[in-house]
Structures are given as structure tokens and as C-alpha cells.
Scaffold this motif. Structure first.
Motif, mmCIF file in Angstrom:
data_model
loop_
_atom_site.group_PDB
_atom_site.id
_atom_site.type_symbol
_atom_site.label_atom_id
_atom_site.label_comp_id
_atom_site.label_asym_id
_atom_site.label_seq_id
_atom_site.Cartn_x
_atom_site.Cartn_y
_atom_site.Cartn_z
ATOM 1 N N ALA A 8 1.206 -1.537 -0.243
ATOM 2 C CA ALA A 8 -0.148 0.282 -0.102
ATOM 3 C C ALA A 8 0.727 1.478 -0.204
ATOM 4 C CB ALA A 8 -0.757 -0.103 1.245
ATOM 5 N N ALA A 9 0.345 1.811 -1.102
ATOM 6 C CA ALA A 9 0.732 3.732 -0.502
ATOM 7 C C ALA A 9 0.777 3.751 0.853
ATOM 8 C CB ALA A 9 0.046 4.440 -1.529
ATOM 9 N N PHE A 10 1.899 5.290 0.860
ATOM 10 C CA PHE A 10 1.893 5.676 2.421
ATOM 11 C C PHE A 10 2.116 7.047 2.680
ATOM 12 C CE2 PHE A 10 6.257 4.452 1.131
ATOM 13 C CZ PHE A 10 6.996 5.236 1.824
ATOM 14 N N ASP A 11 1.721 7.702 3.195
ATOM 15 C CA ASP A 11 1.610 9.534 3.897
ATOM 16 C C ASP A 11 3.167 9.502 4.503
ATOM 17 O OD1 ASP A 11 1.986 12.314 3.994
ATOM 18 O OD2 ASP A 11 -0.531 11.970 3.808
ATOM 19 N N PRO A 12 4.067 10.042 3.374
ATOM 20 C CA PRO A 12 5.314 10.275 4.761
ATOM 21 C C PRO A 12 5.578 11.327 5.288
ATOM 22 C CG PRO A 12 6.026 10.377 1.784
ATOM 23 C CD PRO A 12 4.470 10.343 1.594
ATOM 24 N N GLY A 13 4.895 12.536 5.009
ATOM 25 C CA GLY A 13 4.368 13.531 6.160
ATOM 26 C C GLY A 13 3.615 13.525 7.356
ATOM 27 N N ALA A 14 2.936 12.660 7.063
ATOM 28 C CA ALA A 14 2.065 11.580 8.065
ATOM 29 C C ALA A 14 3.303 10.654 9.096
ATOM 30 C CB ALA A 14 0.617 11.190 7.656
ATOM 31 N N MET A 15 3.888 9.510 8.239
ATOM 32 C CA MET A 15 4.849 8.682 9.083
ATOM 33 C C MET A 15 5.983 9.854 9.731
ATOM 34 S SD MET A 15 3.517 5.862 8.343
ATOM 35 C CE MET A 15 4.696 4.906 9.215
ATOM 36 N N LEU A 16 6.391 10.418 8.998
ATOM 37 C CA LEU A 16 7.107 11.223 9.440
ATOM 38 C C LEU A 16 7.188 12.119 11.285
ATOM 39 C CD1 LEU A 16 10.110 12.285 10.017
ATOM 40 C CD2 LEU A 16 9.221 14.084 8.443
ATOM 41 N N ASN A 17 5.717 12.237 10.841
ATOM 42 C CA ASN A 17 4.847 13.318 12.068
ATOM 43 C C ASN A 17 4.977 11.872 13.386
ATOM 44 O OD1 ASN A 17 4.912 15.731 11.347
ATOM 45 N ND2 ASN A 17 2.443 15.507 10.259
ATOM 46 N N PHE A 19 6.797 8.957 13.270
ATOM 47 C CA PHE A 19 7.673 9.093 14.260
ATOM 48 C C PHE A 19 8.696 9.826 15.241
ATOM 49 C CE2 PHE A 19 12.982 8.997 13.224
ATOM 50 C CZ PHE A 19 13.529 7.722 14.006
ATOM 51 N N THR A 20 8.522 11.291 14.411
ATOM 52 C CA THR A 20 8.788 12.165 15.287
ATOM 53 C C THR A 20 8.383 12.266 16.872
ATOM 54 O OG1 THR A 20 9.695 13.295 13.799
ATOM 55 C CG2 THR A 20 9.503 14.790 15.605
ATOM 56 N N ALA A 21 7.118 12.342 16.882
ATOM 57 C CA ALA A 21 5.987 12.026 18.516
ATOM 58 C C ALA A 21 7.180 10.923 18.791
ATOM 59 C CB ALA A 21 4.869 11.908 17.981
ATOM 60 N N SER A 22 6.736 9.924 18.427
ATOM 61 C CA SER A 22 7.871 8.717 18.933
ATOM 62 C C SER A 22 8.829 8.716 19.376
ATOM 63 C CB SER A 22 7.261 7.171 18.179
ATOM 64 O OG SER A 22 8.484 7.156 17.573
ATOM 65 N N SER A 23 9.746 10.170 19.707
ATOM 66 C CA SER A 23 11.134 9.865 19.529
ATOM 67 C C SER A 23 11.466 10.907 20.387
ATOM 68 C CB SER A 23 11.716 11.244 18.180
ATOM 69 O OG SER A 23 11.734 9.708 16.803
ATOM 70 N N ALA A 24 10.952 10.345 21.361
ATOM 71 C CA ALA A 24 11.206 11.272 22.503
ATOM 72 C C ALA A 24 12.322 11.293 23.149
ATOM 73 C CB ALA A 24 10.292 11.167 24.466
ATOM 74 N N GLY A 25 13.202 12.844 23.325
ATOM 75 C CA GLY A 25 14.874 12.641 24.017
ATOM 76 C C GLY A 25 15.742 12.673 23.046
ATOM 77 N N GLN A 74 16.050 5.994 17.675
ATOM 78 C CA GLN A 74 15.108 5.721 17.362
ATOM 79 C C GLN A 74 15.471 5.133 15.431
ATOM 80 O OE1 GLN A 74 11.692 3.881 17.452
ATOM 81 N NE2 GLN A 74 11.383 5.297 19.412
ATOM 82 N N GLY A 75 14.786 4.036 14.924
ATOM 83 C CA GLY A 75 14.989 3.963 13.476
ATOM 84 C C GLY A 75 13.526 3.524 12.779
ATOM 85 N N LEU A 76 13.032 4.148 11.661
ATOM 86 C CA LEU A 76 12.653 3.515 10.467
ATOM 87 C C LEU A 76 12.540 3.474 9.433
ATOM 88 C CD1 LEU A 76 9.030 2.939 10.100
ATOM 89 C CD2 LEU A 76 9.090 5.635 9.713
ATOM 90 N N VAL A 77 13.011 2.212 8.502
ATOM 91 C CA VAL A 77 12.243 1.685 7.093
ATOM 92 C C VAL A 77 10.903 1.626 6.637
ATOM 93 C CG1 VAL A 77 13.549 0.747 5.209
ATOM 94 C CG2 VAL A 77 14.883 0.820 7.708
ATOM 95 N N ILE A 78 11.028 2.123 6.057
ATOM 96 C CA ILE A 78 9.305 1.869 4.950
ATOM 97 C C ILE A 78 10.028 1.529 3.713
ATOM 98 C CG2 ILE A 78 6.867 2.218 4.919
ATOM 99 C CD1 ILE A 78 7.152 4.131 6.326
ATOM 100 N N HIS A 79 9.125 0.385 2.822
ATOM 101 C CA HIS A 79 9.458 0.064 1.526
ATOM 102 C C HIS A 79 8.371 -0.630 1.218
ATOM 103 C CE1 HIS A 79 11.843 -1.203 -1.691
ATOM 104 N NE2 HIS A 79 13.035 -0.606 -1.327
ATOM 105 N N ARG A 80 7.640 -0.457 -0.124
ATOM 106 C CA ARG A 80 7.146 -1.075 -1.131
ATOM 107 C C ARG A 80 7.796 -1.816 -1.656
ATOM 108 N NH1 ARG A 80 3.534 3.816 -3.180
ATOM 109 N NH2 ARG A 80 2.109 1.713 -3.775
#
Length: 147
Positions: A8-17, A19-25, A74-80
Motif C-alpha cells: 500500500a501507498a503511504f503518506d511520508p508527512g504523516a509517517m514522519l510526524n 516517527f517524530t512524536a515517538s522520538s522523545a529525548g 529510533q529508526g524507521l525503514v518503510i519500503h513498498r
């Protein structure tokens, strides 16, 4: 650390938001989004294949290596995979660390790995037919700098 392999397609902006919210510290968040590229205006689609268990294990190993080298919080990799159209997001890497140099270096490292070693097979489809995308010497050279 999170790995998402999806059709499925993803929204990079939403995913970045998210991710950033889960990156406390973290003091820095770096992201890169790759798009299906059509340099000569003839690409109809890009088809990506993979073996799920192999792909997730390989990306998990390299994400763990990035975490060790740069002490990522934190680290995130999304690949379609599947059939993608020119201009669509194909992948995203995001890293969070205490300092920007570590976040940038880890994201760069992950991108070099994904371009040259991640077990994805890509086929370009055009009006003239289809062909598998070959590995590039420049991608291999970029990966060597991390040895």
C-alpha cells in the motif's frame, strides 16, 4: 526500531510526524523519502518483488547496525513492493539521535545499504517492454565507505 514492508501507498508527512512524536529525548530527526523516478519520461510502472522473511531479516540487521554505530533512539525503514507508478513514494528512512551528525550519518548509511544490498528485485515497465534493474557500480562504491 521499526520496519514496514508493504504494498500500500503511504503518506511520508504523516509517517514522519508519527516517527517524530515517538522520538522523545532525541535532539535530531532526519528523514529521506525515495520516489519512483522516471528520468527519460518513458517509465509506465516499476514492479518490486521480495521474499518477506528474507527482506525483513536483512533490513532488521542493518537497522540494528545503524543503531549500534550511531546510538539511535529510533529508526524507521518503510519500503513498498508491487506495482508502483512514477512519482509515488517507494521508500522512507527516518532516524532519531541525540545529535544531528549521528542522525544524518545513520540515514545515509541505511540508504546506501537499501540501494545496494536490500533483497528487492525491481523491474522497469515501459511501452517498449520490461527489464530488470541492474546493480550500479556507484551504489556499490557508496556502500564501501561504511566498511
Amino acid at each position: 526500531m521499526q520496519i514496514v514492508i508493504q504494498q500500500a501507498a503511504f503518506d511520508p508527512g504523516a509517517m514522519l510526524n508519527q516517527f517524530t512524536a515517538s522520538s522523545a529525548g532525541a535532539g535530531a530527526v532526519v528523514s529521506f523519502t525515495g520516489l519512483v523516478r522516471d528520468e527519460e519520461g518513458r517509465l509506465s510502472a516499476l514492479e518490486i518483488e521480495h521474499y518477506p522473511a528474507m527482506t525483513e531479516r536483512a533490513i532488521g540487521n542493518i537497522l540494528a547496525e545503524a543503531h549500534r554505530r550511531w546510538q539511535l533512539s529510533q529508526g524507521l525503514v518503510i519500503h513498498r513492493y508491487g506495482r508502483l507508478q512514477p512519482g509515488e513514494p517507494i521508500m522512507m528512512v527516518a532516524t532519531a539521535a541525540r545529535h544531528r551528525a549521528a542522525a544524518f550519518a545513520a540515514a545515509d548509511f541505511l540508504m546506501d545499504y537499501l540501494k545496494s544490498r536490500a533483497p528487492f528485485w525491481k523491474k522497469e515497465i515501459s511501452a517498449a517492454g520490461s527489464s530488470w534493474v541492474a546493480a550500479k557500480d556507484s551504489d556499490e562504491a557508496a556502500l564501501q565507505r561504511w566498511s
